[in-house]
Design a protein around this motif. Structure first.
Motif, PDB file in Angstrom:
ATOM      1  N   GLU A 252      59.739 -14.124  69.344  1.00 58.00           N
ATOM      2  CA  GLU A 252      59.780 -13.648  68.434  1.00 58.00           C
ATOM      3  C   GLU A 252      61.020 -13.722  67.262  1.00 58.00           C
ATOM      4  OE1 GLU A 252      57.834 -10.259  69.146  1.00 58.00           O
ATOM      5  OE2 GLU A 252      56.146 -10.121  67.559  1.00 58.00           O
TER       6      GLU A 252
ATOM      7  N   SER B 110      59.628 -14.979  62.776  1.00 60.64           N
ATOM      8  CA  SER B 110      58.248 -15.180  62.765  1.00 60.64           C
ATOM      9  C   SER B 110      57.824 -14.186  63.972  1.00 60.64           C
ATOM     10  CB  SER B 110      58.731 -16.657  63.897  1.00 60.64           C
ATOM     11  OG  SER B 110      59.415 -16.347  64.918  1.00 60.64           O
ATOM     12  N   ARG B 111      56.628 -13.974  63.587  1.00 67.26           N
ATOM     13  CA  ARG B 111      55.507 -12.663  64.692  1.00 67.26           C
ATOM     14  C   ARG B 111      54.846 -13.219  65.491  1.00 67.26           C
ATOM     15  NH1 ARG B 111      54.744  -9.395  58.454  1.00 67.26           N
ATOM     16  NH2 ARG B 111      57.045  -9.787  57.973  1.00 67.26           N
TER      17      ARG B 111
ATOM     18  N   PRO C  13      56.109 -13.268  72.569  1.00 71.81           N
ATOM     19  CA  PRO C  13      57.004 -11.945  72.295  1.00 71.81           C
ATOM     20  C   PRO C  13      57.551 -11.575  73.350  1.00 71.81           C
ATOM     21  CG  PRO C  13      54.956 -11.790  73.736  1.00 71.81           C
ATOM     22  CD  PRO C  13      55.013 -13.059  73.175  1.00 71.81           C
TER      23      PRO C  13
END
Lengths: 116, 114
Positions: A15, A79-80, A116
């Protein structure tokens, strides 16, 4: 011949990192589009770039098009986790354009996983 | 926001049976499409439809397939005698008009042929 081939087939990043996906195609095009597909869901349009354009931006998305190389790239910046999905490029050929009923030709897609 | 809706979300059928997949395109859209996606493969164009007739169809769209707009809102895909290889996700899409390149897709119908 396969129109709209993406690479890599799968991409896993952390992430916050940027993700770049590429697409190559074989015939001349009227425009090239990128779509996203979340697992088991329909396709969502992200961005369209016309054959006379070289680069386009939309939020965290940046698309480039090189008609001489018949290739396009999609960059997702910062990015997520929610960006985890499959990304497809799709093309419309001039042979069919103008009639308004152009079927899209999709590539096999890049499966993007954001850790994440 | 208007959306394309498809029913059912999952259809299970026996080989040789007829199935009808239903789609309600966005209300003021004029062009309609069906695509299919076999598991793990690319999305493939089947057919486009405008003004109550087929505009374009792919090699996949053989005599086993037909499309219809029976009323002002529904757009259907019929497979007359299903085969195992027809198992796939089927997506409906629509666009407003000829200059609108962005196609709006439904969530799809998963067809399982046993």
């Amino acid at each position: 011949s396969q129109q709209g081939e993406e690479d890599p087939q799968a991409l896993s990043i952390q992430e916050g990192e940027n993700a770049t996906m590429n697409c190559s195609y074989k015939t001349s095009i009227n425009n090239l589009q990128w779509y996203r597909q979340n697992s088991g869901r329909g396709l969502v349009h992200l961005i369209l770039i016309r054959s006379n354009e070289r680069e386009k931006h939309s939020g965290r998305l940046r698309v480039t098009l090189d008609t001489s190389k018949k290739s396009s790239s999609l960059l997702i910046t910062a990015s997520r986790a929610a960006d985890t999905a499959s990304y497809f490029c799709a093309t419309v050929s001039p042979a069919y354009s103008g009639g308004g009923a152009d079927g899209l030709t999709f590539g096999k897609g890049t499966h993007l996983i954001i850790q994440p | 926001e208007p959306e394309v809706t498809q029913t059912p979300s999952h259809q299970v059928t026996q080989m040789g049976q007829e199935v009808i997949l239903r789609c309600v395109p966005i209300s003021n859209h004029l062009y309609f499409y069906w695509y299919r996606q076999i598991l793990g493969q690319k999305v493939e164009f089947l057919v486009s439809f405008y003004n109550n007739e087929i505009s374009e169809k792919s090699e996949i769209f053989d005599d086993q397939f037909s499309v219809e707009r029976p009323d002002g809102s529904n757009f259907t895909l019929k497979i007359r005698s299903t085969k195992l290889e027809d198992s796939a996700m089927y997506f409906c899409a629509s666009i407003l008009g000829p200059l609108q390149n962005i196609q709006y897709f439904g969530a799809g119908t998963r067809l399982s042929v046993l």
